[in-house]
Scaffold this active site. Structure first.
Site, short mmCIF file in Angstrom:
data_model
loop_
_atom_site.label_atom_id
_atom_site.label_comp_id
_atom_site.label_asym_id
_atom_site.label_seq_id
_atom_site.Cartn_x
_atom_site.Cartn_y
_atom_site.Cartn_z
N GLY A 1 43.29 45.10 53.61
CA GLY A 1 43.91 44.11 54.49
C GLY A 1 44.72 43.20 53.60
N ASP A 2 45.89 42.75 54.04
CA ASP A 2 46.85 42.14 53.11
C ASP A 2 46.27 41.02 52.24
OD1 ASP A 2 46.79 40.31 55.27
OD2 ASP A 2 48.93 39.85 55.11
N LYS B 1 60.84 38.89 47.68
CA LYS B 1 60.63 40.24 47.14
C LYS B 1 61.57 41.22 47.85
CE LYS B 1 56.73 39.10 48.50
NZ LYS B 1 55.46 39.19 49.25
N GLY C 1 53.47 44.46 47.87
CA GLY C 1 53.73 43.02 48.04
C GLY C 1 52.46 42.20 47.89
N ASP C 2 51.33 42.74 48.34
CA ASP C 2 50.06 42.01 48.24
C ASP C 2 49.65 41.85 46.78
OD1 ASP C 2 50.14 42.33 50.99
OD2 ASP C 2 48.76 44.05 50.97
#
Ligand code: ADP
Length: 307
Positions: A28-29, A225, A257-258
């Site tokens: 989960g992010d 990003k 990205g996370d």
């Protein structure tokens, strides 16, 4: 000790190993970001703020949080709800497809656990990180309470950090998402948007346009990003474009990205400048995308980060 709270949902992840067997993990992010931050910055207290259930999988999830050395003081256990779940598959064209069971997850109820006493304790943090995903999933009738709690944290000097992470299927309409994101951008101190997320909602086409868009808000630090193309930062009035070394062996871009967010923020919290923090975040993201799934194996990840 430096402390950050990651607010959101961790889910049960299912992935087909062969015709008869499913592999199961957790992702989960905001959880992904928390894991990568802690793996790189052991001396930061990295805590999850979420709700899970009291079922066996929730217990396993809690054990997983602890194995990743995350602080679980504010992982609340709902008496009757269970965690959200998703099945990830790759179709014949190599595209990833997700099927979710999260409409009734425990994490939707997390705001009801954040009473005044808890909010008071949360003010001990240096940062509070949230994304567009928890914004989308928390019960609609708890949104006002959520914003009030965030205002309390901000007033107490906690830096609010927001990554839009727009997921269309979680919102009733684009307008609803835009209204909530506006509140988030207005209140936040730091924003870490991806160009793709802003492009769908606001028609933004490039990282420079994304920075221009963010300038309307009172953000002290913006990090945009744009995949392997670039990362652009804005600190005060200083705008910089950072080069990213493209990875050729991309296996799965889930949680790039996370990973970037977690490691970038960990570096900033540890006193590194924006340039070094971007390079460390990009190194972590570039490592993660060479492994399947959201969470890369610990040993391989640590090895790559130490090279
Ligand atoms: P998101 O995963 O949120 O969509 P991006 O696609 O912009 O975010 O990727 C996040 C970060 O991952 C980028 O800033 C970059 O550092 C890294 N990254 C993504 N794709 C690549 C790639 N092909 N090669 C190297 N780094 C990449």
């Amino acid at each position: 000790m430096t402390k950050i709270y990651f607010f959101g949902e961790c889910m049960v992840e299912l992935r087909e190993l062969d015709d008869a067997t499913m592999g199961q993990s957790f992702a989960g992010d905001v959880y992904n970001s928390a894991v990568y931050m802690k793996r790189c910055f052991a001396n930061i207290t990295v805590a999850m703020v979420t709700a899970i259930g009291r079922d066996r999988l929730s217990e396993k999830m809690l054990t997983r949080f602890k194995r990743e050395e995350l602080d679980t003081q504010f992982v609340f256990q709902h008496p009757s709800k269970v965690p959200g779940m998703y099945f990830i598959e790759t179709d014949s064209a190599g595209e990833r497809r997700f099927t979710y069971w999260r409409n009734d997850s425990a994490a939707k109820k997390v705001v009801q656990f954040l009473n005044d006493d808890v909010v008071e304790q949360l003010t001990a943090a240096d940062m509070f990180f949230f994304s567009g995903i928890p914004l989308a999933i928390i019960d609609e009738d708890s949104r006002d309470a959520f914003w009030q709690k965030l205002e309390c944290l901000k007033l107490a000097g906690v830096k609010l950090v927001f990554d839009p992470n727009y997921r269309a299927q979680l919102w009733v309409s684009k307008d609803d998402a835009i209204a909530q994101f506006n509140k988030a951008f207005h209140l936040s101190d730091i924003a870490l948007p991806g160009v793709e997320d802003l492009s769908v909602l606001y028609g933004i086409k490039s990282a420079q346009e994304a920075i221009d868009f963010c300038q309307q808000y009172n953000l002290e630090e913006v990090v945009v990003k744009d995949g392997p193309k670039s990362v652009i930062t804005l600190t005060g009035t200083e705008r910089h474009s950072h080069q990213i070394t493209p990875v050729t062996n991309v296996v799965d871009t889930t949680s790039a990205g996370d990973a970037f967010n977690g490691v970038y923020l960990g570096a900033r919290l540890s006193g590194k400048n924006v340039f070094d923090a971007v390079q460390l975040g990009a190194k972590a993201a570039g490592t993660v995308i060479q492994h399947p799934g959201a969470i890369a194996p610990l040993v391989a990840f640590k090895q790559a980060m130490s090279e």
